[in-house]
Design an enzyme around this catalytic site. Structure first.
Site, short mmCIF file in Angstrom:
data_model
loop_
_atom_site.label_atom_id
_atom_site.label_comp_id
_atom_site.label_asym_id
_atom_site.label_seq_id
_atom_site.Cartn_x
_atom_site.Cartn_y
_atom_site.Cartn_z
N GLU A 131 1.41 -0.46 -6.16
CA GLU A 131 0.21 -1.24 -6.49
C GLU A 131 -0.64 -1.36 -5.22
OE1 GLU A 131 1.44 -4.93 -8.33
OE2 GLU A 131 2.26 -3.85 -10.07
N ARG A 281 -0.35 37.64 19.19
CA ARG A 281 -1.22 37.09 20.22
C ARG A 281 -0.64 37.38 21.60
NH1 ARG A 281 -6.44 35.32 20.72
NH2 ARG A 281 -6.61 33.75 22.36
N GLY A 353 -6.06 27.47 19.87
CA GLY A 353 -7.32 26.95 19.30
C GLY A 353 -7.49 27.33 17.84
N GLU A 376 7.76 8.71 -1.81
CA GLU A 376 9.13 8.43 -2.29
C GLU A 376 9.89 7.58 -1.29
OE1 GLU A 376 9.85 9.32 -5.29
OE2 GLU A 376 8.65 11.11 -5.73
N THR A 378 9.14 5.52 2.70
CA THR A 378 8.87 5.93 4.09
C THR A 378 10.19 6.18 4.84
OG1 THR A 378 8.94 3.65 4.89
CG2 THR A 378 6.80 4.47 4.12
N GLU A 380 11.25 4.58 7.32
CA GLU A 380 11.90 3.28 7.59
C GLU A 380 12.71 2.84 6.36
OE1 GLU A 380 8.59 3.85 8.26
OE2 GLU A 380 8.99 4.12 10.39
C1 LIG Z 1 -0.76 10.85 -1.73
C2 LIG Z 1 0.15 9.78 -2.25
C3 LIG Z 1 0.73 9.92 -3.49
C4 LIG Z 1 1.56 8.90 -4.00
N1 LIG Z 1 2.08 9.04 -5.27
C5 LIG Z 1 2.73 7.98 -5.83
C6 LIG Z 1 3.15 8.02 -7.20
O1 LIG Z 1 3.00 9.03 -7.90
N2 LIG Z 1 3.70 6.91 -7.75
C7 LIG Z 1 3.91 5.76 -7.01
O2 LIG Z 1 4.42 4.78 -7.56
N3 LIG Z 1 3.55 5.71 -5.70
C8 LIG Z 1 2.97 6.78 -5.09
N4 LIG Z 1 2.58 6.73 -3.77
C9 LIG Z 1 2.79 5.49 -3.01
C10 LIG Z 1 3.90 5.62 -1.99
O3 LIG Z 1 5.15 5.65 -2.64
C11 LIG Z 1 3.75 4.40 -1.03
O4 LIG Z 1 2.56 4.61 -0.28
C12 LIG Z 1 4.95 4.28 -0.13
O5 LIG Z 1 6.08 3.87 -0.85
C13 LIG Z 1 4.69 3.23 0.99
O6 LIG Z 1 4.19 2.04 0.46
P1 LIG Z 1 2.86 1.38 1.09
O7 LIG Z 1 1.84 2.43 1.20
O8 LIG Z 1 2.54 0.20 0.27
O9 LIG Z 1 3.29 0.94 2.53
P2 LIG Z 1 3.98 -0.46 2.91
O10 LIG Z 1 5.11 -0.73 2.03
O11 LIG Z 1 2.90 -1.49 3.00
O12 LIG Z 1 4.50 -0.13 4.37
C14 LIG Z 1 3.65 -0.08 5.52
C15 LIG Z 1 4.51 0.26 6.73
O13 LIG Z 1 5.50 -0.75 6.94
C16 LIG Z 1 6.80 -0.18 6.93
N5 LIG Z 1 7.74 -1.09 6.27
C17 LIG Z 1 7.59 -1.69 5.06
N6 LIG Z 1 8.66 -2.45 4.77
C18 LIG Z 1 9.52 -2.32 5.83
C19 LIG Z 1 10.81 -2.85 6.13
N7 LIG Z 1 11.48 -3.65 5.28
N8 LIG Z 1 11.38 -2.51 7.33
C20 LIG Z 1 10.74 -1.69 8.19
N9 LIG Z 1 9.52 -1.15 7.95
C21 LIG Z 1 8.92 -1.46 6.79
C22 LIG Z 1 6.67 1.13 6.17
O14 LIG Z 1 7.68 2.04 6.53
C23 LIG Z 1 5.27 1.57 6.61
O15 LIG Z 1 5.37 2.18 7.87
C24 LIG Z 1 1.81 7.75 -3.22
C25 LIG Z 1 1.25 7.63 -1.94
C26 LIG Z 1 0.42 8.62 -1.45
C27 LIG Z 1 -0.18 8.46 -0.09
#
Ligand SMILES: Cc1cc2nc3c(=O)[nH]c(=O)nc-3n(C[C@H](O)[C@H](O)[C@H](O)COP(=O)(O)OP(=O)(O)OC[C@H]3O[C@@H](n4cnc5c(N)ncnc54)[C@H](O)[C@@H]3O)c2cc1C
Length: 397
Positions: A131, A281, A353, A376, A378, A380
């Protein structure tokens, strides 16, 4: 590349499928990927080709019209496709996860109704947990479904749906408030059938448009806005509410193997481009591959490609054996995506380059690799899963 990323013990059928896909990637994907990606154009001809090959039904059981292949076969196919262009693997990935969830958790009616149509690619799946305010913290989901007679009424906003516009089935995780103590037990997964396209595609459901991304172009990534959207009770995955978190996590677990496979594919391609360029190269009177600094880079890149491939194959085989693979899938995803970013960066440096020019493929890979560090879960989050699993296993008495 004949030497790297080989897999021992494949059946004749698996080898045949992989040879067909490799040929398709070399002839139909690699020559067109750069232009389609720069134009952010949906690869319709490539998707049609994949449908013809039966790839949308690769893991769907034969009784539902699929090919009944394993997660390993799927992952090796994805590795090949991502070697050609990561966005194409994105087209089938959410579909594959949703098909897995329907097969594992769906009612008989849901299986009968959806799997045959998913096998042909007529029904195409997307997967929606994230979300605007959350991605990692899945249990904090705010989008709600309230019971109203036989139906549920959904309100809220979802973010980052890969294939959100092109799919016609969303596996949607929402809050249903089951009065459970643990937050994740208040979540339910729905199988929402909707028309493909953008705008208000059904009363109360709007897919606003494509999110403009740094890379991973061509495939659509969207928001989804629900405003008093009615969904029948029969659309609850498995027929019982409150089980959505576990069902989606099962989907994510196979998804992680798939992301690891994608990372392997990109790293293989980055290596292929680097080893080729390094022999063409010349500087200071000899091909740069003959400078030890560059040769050592190639050696390290190839070692990382090999290690990532082996871990990905191990995680896939474990899941295929019926064992739990959360730790191994997390390790494979973590290692493969981090190595992919490193190998791609090294290939970029070897190109000098020219790596910065849009005429060279490595420029695209440089924009694709970072997504794998995020999608899927991060790095972390993978470390959290791995360490939790290990502490469970190595608990001191
Ligand atoms: C191109 C793209 C396609 C995607 N496709 C899908 C999809 O098909 N379906 C879907 O549901 N989602 C999808 N996503 C979402 C994706 O799964 C999330 O972006 C991802 O899970 C990270 O969530 P966030 O962006 O809210 O980051 P956040 O959860 O806000 O995290 C921000 C940072 O804080 C770190 N962090 C968060 N919690 C902790 C913790 N407990 N300990 C240490 N570090 C932490 C994270 O590692 C990250 O570095 C997609 C994202 C992108 C960019």
């Amino acid at each position: 590349m004949a030497r790297l990323a080989q897999t021992a013990g494949l059946t004749d059928v698996q080898q045949e499928i992989l040879a067909t896909v490799r040929d398709f990637v070399d002839k139909e994907i690699i020559p067109h990927a750069q232009a389609l990606e720069h134009a952010d154009e949906y690869p319709q001809d490539i998707v049609d080709g994949m449908r013809e090959m039966g790839l949308f039904g690769l893991t769907i059981p034969e009784e539902y019209g699929g090919l009944g292949e394993s997660l390993l076969t799927y992952a090796l196919v994805v590795e090949q496709i991502a070697r050609g262009w990561m966005s194409v693997s994105g087209v089938i990935n959410t579909h594959f996860i949703v098909a897995h969830m329907v097969r594992q958790h769906g009612t008989d009616e849901q299986k009968q109704s959806l799997l045959p149509r998913m096998a042909t690619g007529e029904v195409r799946g997307s997967f929606s947990m994230s979300e605007p305010d959350l991605g990692s913290d899945v249990a904090a989901i705010k989008t709600r479904a309230r019971r109203d007679g036989e139906d549920y009424v959904v309100n809220g906003a979802k973010m980052w749906l890969t294939n959100g516009g092109s799919s016609n089935l969303i596996a949607l995780l929402v809050r249903t408030d089951e009065d459970a103590e643990k937050p994740h037990e208040n979540l339910t997964a729905f199988l929402v059938e909707k028309p493909s396209g953008f705008g208000e595609v059904a009363p109360g459901l709007t897919i606003p448009g494509k999110i403009d991304k740094m890379g991973y172009k061509g495939v659509d990534t969207t928001e989804a806005v629900f405003s008093d959207y009615r969904v029948p009770g029969s659309a609850v995955l498995g027929g019982a509410s409150g089980r959505g978190f576990a069902q989606m996590m099962d989907g994510v677990e196979v998804g992680r193997v798939n992301v690891a496979a994608r990372a392997c594919g990109i790293a293989i391609r980055a290596f292929e481009l680097a080893v080729d360029y390094a022999q063409q190269r010349s500087t200071f009177g000899k091909p740069i591959a003959q400078h030890q600094a560059i040769a050592f880079k190639l050696a390290e890149m190839a070692t990382k490609v090999e290690a990532a491939h082996l871990m990905m194959v191990n995680a896939a085989r474990l899941k295929d054996s019926g064992a739990r693979n959360d730790v191994e899938a997390g390790m494979a995803k973590l290692l493969a995506s981090e190595y992919c970013a490193e190998v791609t960066q090294e290939s970029f440096r070897i190109h000098g380059g020219y790596g910065y020019s849009k005429e060279y493929e490595i420029e695209r890979l440089m924009r694709e690799a970072p997504f794998l560090l995020i999608g899927e879960g991060t790095s972390e989050i993978q470390k959290t899963i791995i360490s939790r699993g290990l502490l469970r296993e190595y608990r001191t008495r």
